[in-house]
Design an enzyme around this catalytic site. Structure first.
Site, PDB file in Angstrom:
ATOM      1  N   THR A 173       0.750  -1.029  -0.007  1.00 26.72           N
ATOM      2  CA  THR A 173       0.012   0.025   0.198  1.00 26.72           C
ATOM      3  C   THR A 173       0.999   1.163  -0.074  1.00 26.72           C
ATOM      4  O   THR A 173       0.195   2.268  -0.237  1.00 26.72           O
ATOM      5  CB  THR A 173      -0.859   0.215   1.303  1.00 26.72           C
ATOM      6  N   ASP A 216       9.773   0.840   4.616  1.00 27.59           N
ATOM      7  CA  ASP A 216      10.745   0.098   5.417  1.00 27.59           C
ATOM      8  C   ASP A 216      11.773   0.941   6.120  1.00 27.59           C
ATOM      9  O   ASP A 216      12.165   0.949   7.206  1.00 27.59           O
ATOM     10  CB  ASP A 216      11.675  -0.721   4.411  1.00 27.59           C
ATOM     11  N   SER A 264      15.628 -11.626   4.295  1.00 30.91           N
ATOM     12  CA  SER A 264      14.584 -12.748   4.908  1.00 30.91           C
ATOM     13  C   SER A 264      13.480 -11.933   4.709  1.00 30.91           C
ATOM     14  O   SER A 264      12.396 -12.497   5.033  1.00 30.91           O
ATOM     15  CB  SER A 264      14.803 -12.877   6.545  1.00 30.91           C
ATOM     16  N   GLY A 265      13.386 -10.850   4.500  1.00 35.41           N
ATOM     17  CA  GLY A 265      12.052  -9.945   4.243  1.00 35.41           C
ATOM     18  C   GLY A 265      11.825  -9.188   5.662  1.00 35.41           C
ATOM     19  O   GLY A 265      10.843  -8.486   5.660  1.00 35.41           O
TER      20      GLY A 265
HETATM   21  C1  GLA Z   1       8.860  -3.898   0.355  1.00 37.81           C
HETATM   22  C2  GLA Z   1       9.259  -2.590  -0.002  1.00 37.81           C
HETATM   23  C3  GLA Z   1       8.289  -1.580   0.672  1.00 37.81           C
HETATM   24  C4  GLA Z   1       6.968  -2.191   0.582  1.00 37.81           C
HETATM   25  C5  GLA Z   1       6.654  -3.603   0.654  1.00 37.81           C
HETATM   26  C6  GLA Z   1       5.354  -4.137   0.564  1.00 37.81           C
HETATM   27  O1  GLA Z   1       9.224  -4.289   1.713  1.00 37.81           O
HETATM   28  O2  GLA Z   1      10.516  -1.956   0.209  1.00 37.81           O
HETATM   29  O3  GLA Z   1       8.339  -0.308   0.547  1.00 37.81           O
HETATM   30  O4  GLA Z   1       6.234  -1.735  -0.573  1.00 37.81           O
HETATM   31  O5  GLA Z   1       7.794  -4.489   0.172  1.00 37.81           O
HETATM   32  O6  GLA Z   1       4.299  -3.683   1.340  1.00 37.81           O
END
Ligand code: GLA
Length: 387
Positions: free
Chosen positions: A35, A174, A125-126
């Site tokens: 979003t 992030d 890892s996310g």
């Molecule tokens: C990644 C991007 C963020 C966001 C997410 C999905 O982490 O860096 O800016 O778009 O994906 O919500």
């Protein structure tokens, strides 16, 4: 950890005279996925795990980098006169990108540095190891060179470097979550205007548990940029019919009314996710404020379904982790988190069920996917700092 990075710094660079130690967290997003580049809301929080650095200023313009997470790459050397992205620069493209971004904003970096990093979040890892390194670099530059930038500026500079230097068209979530992190609070951020509010995360006998799929991925080679442009197409087509600046300006009823303006079924699905996910995020924060953690969990589950069916960014690994989590008693909510296509899931799990959750989901995952997932209960921590 301070001692570990200083000792290693001494081993790698000969001595640690003049070195300072820094920390920047990783982040997990609780709800509000994909979003942030659609003018919607997100609800992430910073973690107590993240990236540590020992660093010092040099008397010349040389830059030396070493990462304890990539020891085999050794010391990577460059200079302030070579702030251009390159394949050989590998992970150092992240700190270099931030230095470049400061200079782009007219803040010259006056001297080179010796830098050593050690992260305790899995790379890729996310949990935003790269954004963590970006905000960390910004915090180091600010401290050493007395640059007058706020934590919010560090987030924007980090995002700019990721977009322009590293070629990933990410949103602001992030870097913002990391730079603005606050212990025990999640951040309810409206990405349309960067207004935000801290919301205490009172989980009453439950914890946030991360399950890392261990599926390798990089944002750059994922379909992230493709999703982004599908949303842009949908927005442009909607704008022929209705006056909106972003998909975040529509509510569910508005979407249903105007959705036929979107030509392709694929773009319509992407836009539907962006609109509904934004509204879900607003409702989830309202539920949390009322202390209704069960409703919050249900919205997390709905978020996953929408990311799976409409946005199509989950994949077998994340779906397995989440669908197995839903079967475990004591799981309040579970969903993929971050960009998707690999990475990790976030679940809210009652304290007494955490062990069973890890065992049950872990063994089902291993059986189906063929390799193990990693699990950890995490705590919400503060933003970047000098240690
Ligand atoms: C990644 C991007 C963020 C966001 C997410 C999905 O982490 O860096 O800016 O778009 O994906 O919500």
């Amino acid at each position: 950890m301070k001692e570990i990075v200083l000792n290693k710094f001494q081993e790698i660079y000969g001595d640690a005279a003049g070195a300072k130690v820094f920390f920047a967290p990783g982040r997990v997003n609780l709800i509000g996925e994909h979003t942030d580049y659609n003018g919607g809301h997100v609800f992430p929080c910073a973690l107590t795990i993240g990236t540590y650095a020992a660093a010092r200023v040099r008397s010349d313009r040389k830059l030396r980098f070493f990462s304890m997470n990539f020891e085999n790459k050794g010391v990577i050397e460059t200079s302030l006169d070579e702030l251009v992205p390159s394949k050989e620069a590998d992970w150092t493209n992240y700190p270099k990108g931030v230095m470049w971004a400061f200079e782009q904003r007219g803040m010259k970096i006056p001297a080179g540095m010796d830098i050593l990093l050690n992260g305790n979040i899995h790379n890729g890892s996310g949990l935003s190891s790269s954004a963590s390194v970006e905000v960390l670099t910004g915090a180091m530059l600010r401290e050493f060179f007395g640059l007058s930038v706020t934590n919010q500026d560090l987030a924007l500079i980090g995002q700019y470097s990721e977009n322009q230097f590293n070629g990933v068209n990410c949103g602001i979530m992030d870097q913002f979550a990391i730079a603005m992190g606050k212990k025990d609070n999640a951040i309810f951020l409206d990405t349309a205007d960067l207004s935000y509010e801290y919301a205490p995360l009172v989980l009453k006998g439950a914890k946030i548990v991360i399950a890392c799929s261990n599926k390798k991925r990089g944002l750059g080679d994922s379909k992230y940029n493709e999703r982004r442009s599908e949303c842009e197409t949908a927005l442009a087509e909607l704008q022929e019919k209705v006056k909106i600046n972003s998909l975040g300006d529509l509510d569910e009823a508005g979407f249903e009314k105007y959705q036929s303006a979107i030509q392709s079924e694929v773009c319509r699905k992407r836009a539907r996710h962006a609109v509904y996910e934004n509204r879900r995020t607003i409702r989830a924060v309202e539920a949390l404020k009322k202390g209704d953690i069960e409703a919050f969990g249900q919205l997390m589950n709905d978020s996953h379904r929408s990311l799976r069916d409409d946005y199509e960014v989950t994949g077998t690994e994340l779906d397995t982790l989440v669908e197995e989590a839903w079967k475990v008693e004591g799981v309040i909510g579970s969903r993929m988190t971050g960009a998707g296509f690999g990475g990790c899931t976030v679940s809210i799990v009652k304290d007494e069920s955490i062990e069973r959750f890890m065992e049950q989901v872990g063994s089902a995952y291993l059986k189906k996917i063929g390799y193990a997932a990693d699990f950890y209960a995490v705590e919400i921590g503060d933003g970047p700092r000098v240690l």
